[in-house]
Design a protein around this motif. Structure first.
Motif, mmCIF file in Angstrom:
data_model
loop_
_atom_site.group_PDB
_atom_site.id
_atom_site.type_symbol
_atom_site.label_atom_id
_atom_site.label_comp_id
_atom_site.label_asym_id
_atom_site.label_seq_id
_atom_site.Cartn_x
_atom_site.Cartn_y
_atom_site.Cartn_z
ATOM 1 N N VAL A 198 12.743 8.330 -4.445
ATOM 2 C CA VAL A 198 13.818 8.217 -5.421
ATOM 3 C C VAL A 198 15.129 8.716 -4.821
ATOM 4 C CG1 VAL A 198 14.655 9.087 -7.644
ATOM 5 C CG2 VAL A 198 12.298 8.335 -7.420
ATOM 6 N N GLY A 199 15.068 9.793 -4.057
ATOM 7 C CA GLY A 199 16.265 10.316 -3.390
ATOM 8 C C GLY A 199 16.844 9.342 -2.383
ATOM 9 N N ALA A 200 15.978 8.627 -1.690
ATOM 10 C CA ALA A 200 16.449 7.642 -0.712
ATOM 11 C C ALA A 200 17.199 6.500 -1.383
ATOM 12 C CB ALA A 200 15.268 7.090 0.086
ATOM 13 N N TYR A 201 16.841 6.192 -2.619
ATOM 14 C CA TYR A 201 17.542 5.142 -3.369
ATOM 15 C C TYR A 201 18.745 5.681 -4.130
ATOM 16 C CZ TYR A 201 13.722 1.898 -2.468
ATOM 17 O OH TYR A 201 12.816 1.090 -1.869
ATOM 18 N N GLY A 202 19.012 6.987 -4.028
ATOM 19 C CA GLY A 202 20.150 7.577 -4.737
ATOM 20 C C GLY A 202 19.903 7.752 -6.215
ATOM 21 N N GLY A 203 18.654 7.926 -6.605
ATOM 22 C CA GLY A 203 18.311 8.011 -8.022
ATOM 23 C C GLY A 203 18.209 9.416 -8.575
ATOM 24 N N LEU A 204 18.446 10.443 -7.768
ATOM 25 C CA LEU A 204 18.351 11.816 -8.270
ATOM 26 C C LEU A 204 19.662 12.231 -8.931
ATOM 27 C CD1 LEU A 204 16.458 13.553 -5.342
ATOM 28 C CD2 LEU A 204 15.536 12.736 -7.502
ATOM 29 N N ALA B 188 1.956 13.809 -3.878
ATOM 30 C CA ALA B 188 2.437 12.572 -4.498
ATOM 31 C C ALA B 188 3.823 12.781 -5.099
ATOM 32 C CB ALA B 188 1.460 12.110 -5.569
ATOM 33 N N ASN B 189 4.021 13.927 -5.733
ATOM 34 C CA ASN B 189 5.336 14.239 -6.295
ATOM 35 C C ASN B 189 6.395 14.274 -5.199
ATOM 36 O OD1 ASN B 189 7.147 15.119 -8.447
ATOM 37 N ND2 ASN B 189 7.157 17.054 -7.325
ATOM 38 N N GLU B 190 6.080 14.900 -4.077
ATOM 39 C CA GLU B 190 7.028 14.967 -2.958
ATOM 40 C C GLU B 190 7.354 13.571 -2.431
ATOM 41 O OE1 GLU B 190 9.670 16.666 -0.368
ATOM 42 O OE2 GLU B 190 8.613 17.603 -2.037
ATOM 43 N N ALA B 191 6.341 12.733 -2.313
ATOM 44 C CA ALA B 191 6.571 11.351 -1.845
ATOM 45 C C ALA B 191 7.458 10.589 -2.822
ATOM 46 C CB ALA B 191 5.232 10.636 -1.653
ATOM 47 N N ILE B 192 7.210 10.758 -4.114
ATOM 48 C CA ILE B 192 7.996 10.058 -5.132
ATOM 49 C C ILE B 192 9.431 10.570 -5.140
ATOM 50 C CG2 ILE B 192 8.264 9.747 -7.628
ATOM 51 C CD1 ILE B 192 5.147 9.722 -7.745
ATOM 52 N N VAL B 193 9.615 11.887 -5.084
ATOM 53 C CA VAL B 193 10.966 12.449 -5.095
ATOM 54 C C VAL B 193 11.751 12.009 -3.866
ATOM 55 C CG1 VAL B 193 12.263 14.613 -4.916
ATOM 56 C CG2 VAL B 193 10.425 14.395 -6.581
ATOM 57 N N ARG B 194 11.123 11.985 -2.703
ATOM 58 C CA ARG B 194 11.814 11.515 -1.497
ATOM 59 C C ARG B 194 12.202 10.046 -1.615
ATOM 60 N NH1 ARG B 194 11.083 14.707 3.523
ATOM 61 N NH2 ARG B 194 10.029 16.616 2.900
ATOM 62 N N ALA C 157 7.918 9.761 -17.664
ATOM 63 C CA ALA C 157 8.473 8.688 -16.842
ATOM 64 C C ALA C 157 7.712 8.547 -15.535
ATOM 65 C CB ALA C 157 9.955 8.956 -16.563
ATOM 66 N N SER C 158 7.331 9.676 -14.935
ATOM 67 C CA SER C 158 6.570 9.623 -13.682
ATOM 68 C C SER C 158 5.207 8.983 -13.898
ATOM 69 C CB SER C 158 6.388 11.027 -13.107
ATOM 70 O OG SER C 158 7.624 11.547 -12.715
ATOM 71 N N MET C 159 4.541 9.355 -14.987
ATOM 72 C CA MET C 159 3.234 8.769 -15.267
ATOM 73 C C MET C 159 3.354 7.267 -15.496
ATOM 74 S SD MET C 159 0.821 10.908 -15.013
ATOM 75 C CE MET C 159 -0.491 10.066 -15.852
ATOM 76 N N LYS C 160 4.366 6.870 -16.278
ATOM 77 C CA LYS C 160 4.514 5.461 -16.622
ATOM 78 C C LYS C 160 4.926 4.621 -15.418
ATOM 79 C CE LYS C 160 7.122 2.370 -19.622
ATOM 80 N NZ LYS C 160 8.184 2.272 -20.628
ATOM 81 N N HIS C 161 5.911 5.070 -14.684
ATOM 82 C CA HIS C 161 6.502 4.229 -13.647
ATOM 83 C C HIS C 161 5.861 4.397 -12.272
ATOM 84 C CE1 HIS C 161 9.580 2.674 -16.249
ATOM 85 N NE2 HIS C 161 9.822 3.891 -16.663
ATOM 86 N N HIS C 162 5.237 5.519 -12.016
ATOM 87 C CA HIS C 162 4.714 5.731 -10.666
ATOM 88 C C HIS C 162 3.192 5.741 -10.601
ATOM 89 C CE1 HIS C 162 8.687 6.384 -9.166
ATOM 90 N NE2 HIS C 162 8.895 7.313 -10.057
ATOM 91 N N PHE C 163 2.542 6.115 -11.652
ATOM 92 C CA PHE C 163 1.084 6.185 -11.608
ATOM 93 C C PHE C 163 0.462 4.969 -12.284
ATOM 94 C CE2 PHE C 163 -3.093 7.700 -13.019
ATOM 95 C CZ PHE C 163 -3.620 8.040 -11.798
ATOM 96 N N MET D 49 0.825 -1.220 0.000
ATOM 97 C CA MET D 49 0.000 0.000 0.000
ATOM 98 C C MET D 49 0.854 1.263 0.000
ATOM 99 S SD MET D 49 -2.978 0.718 -0.438
ATOM 100 C CE MET D 49 -3.846 2.237 -0.547
ATOM 101 N N ARG D 50 2.027 1.214 0.614
ATOM 102 C CA ARG D 50 2.919 2.381 0.638
ATOM 103 C C ARG D 50 3.347 2.746 -0.786
ATOM 104 N NH1 ARG D 50 8.458 3.183 0.775
ATOM 105 N NH2 ARG D 50 9.092 5.101 1.795
ATOM 106 N N ASP D 51 3.566 1.735 -1.631
ATOM 107 C CA ASP D 51 3.947 1.991 -3.018
ATOM 108 C C ASP D 51 2.790 2.558 -3.825
ATOM 109 O OD1 ASP D 51 6.477 0.974 -2.558
ATOM 110 O OD2 ASP D 51 5.939 -1.049 -3.201
ATOM 111 N N ARG D 52 1.581 2.123 -3.528
ATOM 112 C CA ARG D 52 0.411 2.539 -4.306
ATOM 113 C C ARG D 52 -0.247 3.816 -3.801
ATOM 114 N NH1 ARG D 52 -2.157 -2.356 -6.967
ATOM 115 N NH2 ARG D 52 -0.646 -4.004 -6.634
ATOM 116 N N ALA D 53 0.059 4.238 -2.594
ATOM 117 C CA ALA D 53 -0.638 5.371 -1.970
ATOM 118 C C ALA D 53 -0.590 6.655 -2.803
ATOM 119 C CB ALA D 53 -0.101 5.608 -0.563
ATOM 120 N N PRO D 54 0.574 7.097 -3.342
ATOM 121 C CA PRO D 54 0.559 8.335 -4.135
ATOM 122 C C PRO D 54 -0.378 8.271 -5.345
ATOM 123 C CG PRO D 54 2.807 7.757 -3.559
ATOM 124 C CD PRO D 54 1.943 6.601 -3.149
ATOM 125 N N ALA D 55 -0.386 7.146 -6.033
ATOM 126 C CA ALA D 55 -1.245 7.019 -7.217
ATOM 127 C C ALA D 55 -2.721 7.004 -6.821
ATOM 128 C CB ALA D 55 -0.889 5.746 -7.983
#
Length: 126
Positions: free
Chosen positions: A52-58, A44-50, A71-77, A17-23
């Protein structure tokens, strides 16, 4: 010999549910109207950016806004709502060296070090 007719491996996303919550938040806020969707998209953008940042992806440089939106629409929503299993044909992504001897291969199997011999990667199409 012939190719196998059934998949060797099947990748299936098991999202919590944590992964799906922003969408789901963006989708639910859309039912309240376009104005209500603005804060939901920002949250949702803030949750996704945080995440991605935690995984070192920024990255340091600013990416293209359009490419980032797609990319955000495809991979996160879209994938948060439904992520269908995909068949991965390993022979299209990985290979063994042509000059590999059978004894070296058998030794690698016994020592569980086959990854040292394999060349290639799954790439971005998975």
């Amino acid at each position: 010999q012939g190719e196998a007719t059934c998949p060797l491996m099947q990748l299936v996303a098991q999202r919590n549910m944590r992964d799906r919550a922003p969408a789901y938040g963006m989708l639910a806020s859309g039912l309240l109207g376009p104005i209500a969707m603005i804060p939901a998209v920002l949250l949702a953008n803030e949750a996704i950016v945080r995440r991605v940042g935690a995984y070192g992806g920024l990255v340091e440089s600013t990416p293209s806004g359009y490419d980032l939106m797609i990319a955000s629409m495809k991979h996160h929503f879209v994938r948060a709502m439904y992520d269908p299993p995909r068949i991965v044909k390993l022979q299209e992504h990985y290979s063994l060296p042509e000059d590999l001897e059978l004894s070296t291969l058998e030794e690698a199997f016994e020592e569980h070090s086959l990854a040292k011999l394999v060349e290639g990667s799954l790439g971005d199409d998975i």
